[in-house]
Design a protein around this motif. Structure first.
Motif, PDB file in Angstrom:
ATOM      1  N   MET A  92       0.845  -1.189   0.000  1.00  0.00           N
ATOM      2  CA  MET A  92       0.000   0.000   0.000  1.00  0.00           C
ATOM      3  C   MET A  92       0.888   1.248   0.000  1.00  0.00           C
ATOM      4  SD  MET A  92      -2.959   1.089   2.709  1.00  0.00           S
ATOM      5  CE  MET A  92      -3.864   2.615   2.493  1.00  0.00           C
ATOM      6  N   PRO A  93       0.623   2.219  -0.902  1.00  0.00           N
ATOM      7  CA  PRO A  93       1.466   3.415  -0.948  1.00  0.00           C
ATOM      8  C   PRO A  93       1.260   4.303   0.271  1.00  0.00           C
ATOM      9  CG  PRO A  93      -0.363   3.616  -2.486  1.00  0.00           C
ATOM     10  CD  PRO A  93      -0.394   2.216  -1.970  1.00  0.00           C
ATOM     11  N   GLY A  94       2.299   5.031   0.618  1.00  0.00           N
ATOM     12  CA  GLY A  94       2.233   5.959   1.745  1.00  0.00           C
ATOM     13  C   GLY A  94       3.367   6.957   1.641  1.00  0.00           C
ATOM     14  N   PHE A  95       3.561   7.721   2.726  1.00  0.00           N
ATOM     15  CA  PHE A  95       4.588   8.753   2.734  1.00  0.00           C
ATOM     16  C   PHE A  95       5.392   8.635   4.020  1.00  0.00           C
ATOM     17  CE2 PHE A  95       1.266  10.317  -0.029  1.00  0.00           C
ATOM     18  CZ  PHE A  95       1.975  10.806  -1.126  1.00  0.00           C
ATOM     19  N   ALA A  96       6.700   8.811   3.889  1.00  0.00           N
ATOM     20  CA  ALA A  96       7.573   8.724   5.060  1.00  0.00           C
ATOM     21  C   ALA A  96       7.394   9.922   5.981  1.00  0.00           C
ATOM     22  CB  ALA A  96       9.033   8.601   4.612  1.00  0.00           C
ATOM     23  N   THR A  97       7.279  11.126   5.416  1.00  0.00           N
ATOM     24  CA  THR A  97       7.132  12.363   6.216  1.00  0.00           C
ATOM     25  C   THR A  97       6.011  13.214   5.631  1.00  0.00           C
ATOM     26  OG1 THR A  97       8.922  13.306   4.883  1.00  0.00           O
ATOM     27  CG2 THR A  97       9.514  12.433   7.053  1.00  0.00           C
ATOM     28  N   PRO A  98       4.752  12.843   5.855  1.00  0.00           N
ATOM     29  CA  PRO A  98       3.624  13.568   5.248  1.00  0.00           C
ATOM     30  C   PRO A  98       3.486  15.011   5.729  1.00  0.00           C
ATOM     31  CG  PRO A  98       2.847  11.962   6.868  1.00  0.00           C
ATOM     32  CD  PRO A  98       4.310  11.702   6.676  1.00  0.00           C
ATOM     33  N   LEU A  99       4.160  15.382   6.831  1.00  0.00           N
ATOM     34  CA  LEU A  99       4.065  16.757   7.316  1.00  0.00           C
ATOM     35  C   LEU A  99       4.587  17.769   6.297  1.00  0.00           C
ATOM     36  CD1 LEU A  99       5.107  16.402  11.063  1.00  0.00           C
ATOM     37  CD2 LEU A  99       2.828  16.854  10.144  1.00  0.00           C
ATOM     38  N   PHE A 100       5.389  17.316   5.349  1.00  0.00           N
ATOM     39  CA  PHE A 100       5.893  18.234   4.327  1.00  0.00           C
ATOM     40  C   PHE A 100       4.760  18.796   3.464  1.00  0.00           C
ATOM     41  CE2 PHE A 100      10.188  16.521   5.089  1.00  0.00           C
ATOM     42  CZ  PHE A 100      10.904  17.704   5.077  1.00  0.00           C
ATOM     43  N   PHE A 101       3.600  18.143   3.444  1.00  0.00           N
ATOM     44  CA  PHE A 101       2.474  18.660   2.659  1.00  0.00           C
ATOM     45  C   PHE A 101       1.964  19.991   3.215  1.00  0.00           C
ATOM     46  CE2 PHE A 101       2.060  14.186   1.253  1.00  0.00           C
ATOM     47  CZ  PHE A 101       2.143  14.412  -0.111  1.00  0.00           C
ATOM     48  N   LEU A 102       2.314  20.310   4.453  1.00  0.00           N
ATOM     49  CA  LEU A 102       1.947  21.614   5.015  1.00  0.00           C
ATOM     50  C   LEU A 102       2.621  22.757   4.267  1.00  0.00           C
ATOM     51  CD1 LEU A 102       2.122  20.777   8.838  1.00  0.00           C
ATOM     52  CD2 LEU A 102       0.075  20.965   7.393  1.00  0.00           C
ATOM     53  N   LEU A 103       3.660  22.423   3.486  1.00  0.00           N
ATOM     54  CA  LEU A 103       4.346  23.468   2.713  1.00  0.00           C
ATOM     55  C   LEU A 103       3.611  23.833   1.425  1.00  0.00           C
ATOM     56  CD1 LEU A 103       8.041  22.190   2.967  1.00  0.00           C
ATOM     57  CD2 LEU A 103       6.971  24.005   4.309  1.00  0.00           C
ATOM     58  N   LEU A 104       2.598  23.059   1.038  1.00  0.00           N
ATOM     59  CA  LEU A 104       1.932  23.303  -0.242  1.00  0.00           C
ATOM     60  C   LEU A 104       1.399  24.736  -0.397  1.00  0.00           C
ATOM     61  CD1 LEU A 104       0.001  19.983  -1.007  1.00  0.00           C
ATOM     62  CD2 LEU A 104       1.833  21.033  -2.351  1.00  0.00           C
ATOM     63  N   PRO A 105       0.714  25.318   0.598  1.00  0.00           N
ATOM     64  CA  PRO A 105       0.181  26.685   0.401  1.00  0.00           C
ATOM     65  C   PRO A 105       1.215  27.782   0.578  1.00  0.00           C
ATOM     66  CG  PRO A 105      -0.445  25.874   2.563  1.00  0.00           C
ATOM     67  CD  PRO A 105       0.257  24.735   1.883  1.00  0.00           C
ATOM     68  N   LEU A 106       2.478  27.446   0.794  1.00  0.00           N
ATOM     69  CA  LEU A 106       3.489  28.457   1.062  1.00  0.00           C
ATOM     70  C   LEU A 106       3.613  29.498  -0.059  1.00  0.00           C
ATOM     71  CD1 LEU A 106       5.630  29.413   3.060  1.00  0.00           C
ATOM     72  CD2 LEU A 106       7.268  27.893   1.927  1.00  0.00           C
ATOM     73  N   PRO A 107       3.615  29.128  -1.334  1.00  0.00           N
ATOM     74  CA  PRO A 107       3.699  30.173  -2.379  1.00  0.00           C
ATOM     75  C   PRO A 107       2.518  31.138  -2.365  1.00  0.00           C
ATOM     76  CG  PRO A 107       4.289  28.020  -3.272  1.00  0.00           C
ATOM     77  CD  PRO A 107       3.726  27.778  -1.912  1.00  0.00           C
ATOM     78  N   LEU A 108       1.285  30.602  -2.123  1.00  0.00           N
ATOM     79  CA  LEU A 108       0.109  31.482  -2.072  1.00  0.00           C
ATOM     80  C   LEU A 108       0.196  32.440  -0.886  1.00  0.00           C
ATOM     81  CD1 LEU A 108      -2.687  28.888  -2.923  1.00  0.00           C
ATOM     82  CD2 LEU A 108      -1.618  30.569  -4.445  1.00  0.00           C
TER      83      LEU A 108
END
Length: 318
Positions: free
Chosen positions: A1-17
């Motif tokens: 099953m796919p997953g992510f080692a450090t999913p907290l990095f997704f908090l960076l997604l809105p950084l450019p906006l």
């Protein structure tokens, strides 16, 4: 099953906006370059059509791919872990001078006893996946050729590289057994075993083999003995040499709770190792372990392609 080692990095997604909304616009200072309207329209695109996609689509793809790569996408790869038996085995192999006697057979040819022992013992060791093994080589003196290890290939390699005479040419059975017991007494294994192979008579060391066997019994160590060679000490003719002390080896096994084996040919030796496999069986299946296959390189490659796309687009607008 796919997953992510450090999913907290997704908090960076809105950084450019957030940066676009919170940071003040940069004001041009000094001289400014006036861009013709046709080129400006092509670059800015006024928020519509394919030019808007070039302006916002590739940077957005680049940022998204970088964040996904940082989050560490991965998939679980189940595997069967190596079995662990909870058993420690010390092989004590005789390398005294009599082991060069040519009275065994390998591949249809007469061979030295030591060569037959090397081949059969190394094959036996490679089958012991899950056991913690050590190798004692002895002649006049005894020494550990390998410490306790789960690396059966390392122990098998040490057996194959063993050389007659490196530990003296006498036969110190009690010394080898005492050295093995000294190491096993410190072990917390649920099962402790010594496999002692000799083709001669104990003629080195101050301790009697039977006394060493009694110590093995008191410390919970079983000793399986292998008497090697065609002649027995009790029935050999006066002109014969190289008889093995089967009585002493049998007594060592009996006192310690092990099993005594008699070997006169290479075929006997192979049957004995198979019998010891049955006596000291191994759990063949270990617990299921989970390993991860990292996939971060794919979004990283996508980010690189997006960066190249932005660079080429900027050049076309220049």
């Amino acid at each position: 099953m796919p997953g992510f080692a450090t999913p907290l990095f997704f908090l960076l997604l809105p950084l450019p906006l957030l940066a676009m909304g919170l940071l003040p616009p940069v004001r041009a200072q000094g001289a400014a370059l006036v861009v013709p309207g046709s080129i400006l329209a092509r670059f800015a695109g006024e928020g519509r059509g394919p030019s808007a996609l070039r302006r916002w689509g590739l940077p957005a793809m680049l940022w998204l791919a970088l964040v996904v790569a940082l989050a560490g996408p991965r998939v679980v790869v189940p595997a069967i872990a190596a079995p662990v038996s909870g058993r420690e085995i010390v092989l004590a192999l005789d390398l005294s001078g009599s082991m060069i006697t040519k009275d065994f057979e390998l591949d249809g040819k007469t061979a030295q006893r030591v060569d037959a022992v090397k081949r059969v013992a190394s094959a036996f060791v490679r089958r012991r996946q899950g056991d913690r093994l050590a190798l004692v080589l002895f002649g006049s003196e005894a020494y550990f050729a390998t410490p306790q290890t789960y690396d059966v290939e390392a122990v098998a390699g040490a057996i194959e590289e063993a050389t007659i005479g490196i530990s003296g040419r006498a036969t110190g059975i009690s010394g080898a057994l005492g050295l093995a017991l000294k190491r096993l007494r410190q072990s917390e294994a649920t099962s402790k075993v010594v496999i002692l192979l000799s083709d001669g008579v104990n003629n080195a060391g101050a301790v009697k083999p039977r006394d060493a066997a009694q110590l093995a019994a008191e410390t919970g160590v079983r000793v399986h003995t292998i008497a090697l060679g065609p002649n027995d000490l009790i029935d050999r003719k006066s002109a014969q040499r190289g008889g093995v002390d089967t009585d002493t080896l049998t007594a060592i096994a009996r006192i310690s709770g092990g099993t005594a084996f008699r070997v006169k040919t290479t075929a006997d030796l192979e049957r004995v190792t198979a019998a010891i496999d049955d006596l000291e069986s191994i759990e063949r299946e270990g617990p299921t372990a989970e390993f991860y296959r990292d996939l971060w390189m794919w979004p990283a490659m996508l980010a690189l392609l997006a960066a190249f796309g932005i660079m080429l687009d900027r050049r076309s607008l220049a």
